[in-house]
Design an enzyme around this catalytic site. Sequence first.
Site, PDB file in Angstrom:
ATOM      1  N   ARG A 157       6.773   2.517  -9.476  1.00  0.00           N
ATOM      2  CA  ARG A 157       6.483   4.135 -10.406  1.00  0.00           C
ATOM      3  C   ARG A 157       5.925   4.531  -9.061  1.00  0.00           C
ATOM      4  O   ARG A 157       6.139   4.244  -7.898  1.00  0.00           O
ATOM      5  CB  ARG A 157       5.067   3.688 -11.153  1.00  0.00           C
ATOM      6  N   GLY A 158       5.159   6.009  -9.593  1.00  0.00           N
ATOM      7  CA  GLY A 158       4.821   6.744  -8.669  1.00  0.00           C
ATOM      8  C   GLY A 158       6.060   8.055  -8.333  1.00  0.00           C
ATOM      9  O   GLY A 158       7.888   7.244  -8.793  1.00  0.00           O
ATOM     10  N   ALA A 159       5.167   9.552  -8.658  1.00  0.00           N
ATOM     11  CA  ALA A 159       6.318  10.636  -8.580  1.00  0.00           C
ATOM     12  C   ALA A 159       7.902  10.000  -8.023  1.00  0.00           C
ATOM     13  O   ALA A 159       9.021   9.650  -8.831  1.00  0.00           O
ATOM     14  CB  ALA A 159       6.056  11.287  -9.092  1.00  0.00           C
ATOM     15  N   ARG A 166      11.473   8.267 -17.607  1.00  0.00           N
ATOM     16  CA  ARG A 166      10.336   8.542 -18.194  1.00  0.00           C
ATOM     17  C   ARG A 166       9.811   9.937 -17.979  1.00  0.00           C
ATOM     18  O   ARG A 166      10.524  10.528 -17.532  1.00  0.00           O
ATOM     19  CB  ARG A 166       9.408   7.794 -16.443  1.00  0.00           C
ATOM     20  N   GLN A 169      -3.223   0.724 -11.285  1.00  0.00           N
ATOM     21  CA  GLN A 169      -2.509   0.837 -10.052  1.00  0.00           C
ATOM     22  C   GLN A 169      -3.394   0.866  -8.801  1.00  0.00           C
ATOM     23  O   GLN A 169      -2.927   0.715  -7.466  1.00  0.00           O
ATOM     24  CB  GLN A 169      -1.805   1.992 -10.399  1.00  0.00           C
ATOM     25  N   ASP A 221       1.628  14.493 -10.379  1.00  0.00           N
ATOM     26  CA  ASP A 221       2.980  13.752 -11.274  1.00  0.00           C
ATOM     27  C   ASP A 221       4.133  15.197 -11.450  1.00  0.00           C
ATOM     28  O   ASP A 221       5.427  14.800 -11.164  1.00  0.00           O
ATOM     29  CB  ASP A 221       3.155  13.042 -12.275  1.00  0.00           C
ATOM     30  N   ASN A 279      -1.447  14.179 -13.447  1.00  0.00           N
ATOM     31  CA  ASN A 279      -1.599  13.131 -13.167  1.00  0.00           C
ATOM     32  C   ASN A 279      -1.898  12.040 -14.013  1.00  0.00           C
ATOM     33  O   ASN A 279      -2.657  11.941 -15.272  1.00  0.00           O
ATOM     34  CB  ASN A 279      -3.041  13.135 -11.729  1.00  0.00           C
ATOM     35  N   LYS A 280      -2.115  10.723 -13.433  1.00  0.00           N
ATOM     36  CA  LYS A 280      -2.616   9.269 -14.041  1.00  0.00           C
ATOM     37  C   LYS A 280      -3.655   9.996 -14.785  1.00  0.00           C
ATOM     38  O   LYS A 280      -4.460  11.283 -14.305  1.00  0.00           O
ATOM     39  CB  LYS A 280      -3.306   8.266 -13.283  1.00  0.00           C
TER      40      LYS A 280
END
Length: 366
Positions: A53-55, A90, A200, A241, A251-252
């Site tokens: 995960r993570g862009a 995603r 995370q 993201d 973002n998150k």
Amino acid sequence: MIAHDPIERSLVASQNGWSVHVLDQRQLPWRVERIELTSAAMAAQAIREMWVRGAPLIGATAAYGLCLALREDPSDASLERNRALLLAARPTAVNLRWALERVHASAQPHAGAARVAAAYRCASAICDEDVRSNRAIGQHGLDLIRCAVKPGRTVNVLTHCNAGALATVDLGTALAPIYRAHELGIPVHVWVDETRPRNQGALLTAYELGRAGVAHTVIVDNAGGHLMQRGEVDLCLVGADRVTRNGDVCNKIGTYLKALAARDNEVPFYVAFPFSTFDGSLASGNEITIEERDPQEVTSISGPTPMGELATVMLTRSRGANPAFDITPARLISAYVTERGVIREAANLAIRGGEPARADPCYQRD
Ligand code: MRU
């Protein structure tokens, strides 16, 4: 992790190109295990189910996923079908589309073995560029941390989610300036938002900061505003993201609330990202698809039992809702930290994002 040795990267292609090894982030920090991805379907699953995960790492994994597909079958039909399969994994981080478009553009003019070779060259370039970009982000962001240094005091940085080495090929985006400051002996301490529901921050950011020897404290997501009111946060530094033409940042989930608290308390709020995260095709954050994930991520929590087994327990019997990202409006952002420098005016993002480098599918910097 956080090493310049490619073996230590979050994603490593095998020598013969038949597979890609990634860290299984579902198990960190309790177990450090690599998984071998051997097909595009497996790469898509790894992205969808957040083994990775993570862009930027999502983009790199998708790039290699397309290579694995072409190695099996380099036909036009395979190229199109597997690009679509990976793109659907995603919805929110634009790096996924960006990386797939690059590999597609590199591979498409060729056929057979030449197509496969072009795809692999491009995926490898994407990974190497990510590391170079993050190193540059680290250097530019360092200047912002330096501005916050006061004699005899530690610089307190608040971060959200994980935008470190684990979310990228190496080094990270928001964590890169922190690692650089730490390397140079600048006393820095990080407030790590736990980042519910998948934690995370508590699981991944704390893990990698700990491995690098950076002082840090995990806080609940609701503590940041209180700490800012008490003058215990010098700056906020988060990843992204997707960043739109007007400078809105996706973002998150929870990032927006930190930006509001930062504005109310006159704490600078910085967003670090490479231009692979910039989406010049969207005018504003309102146009971004926000991923809705399984509500069970909210209604339960996982961790090791005293016997060391990973277990999941329920937090509530009620229904949950799980929007995974939010939009921080450009007006709340003090500056964007990119590989091309610190950008203070949102209007300049589109100008810098349009630099010719982005047009060339296999452009290599340095
Ligand atoms: O759902 P995730 O864990 O993929 O979300 C990740 C984030 O929101 C990160 O902060 C963002 O991708 C920046 S990564 C360098």
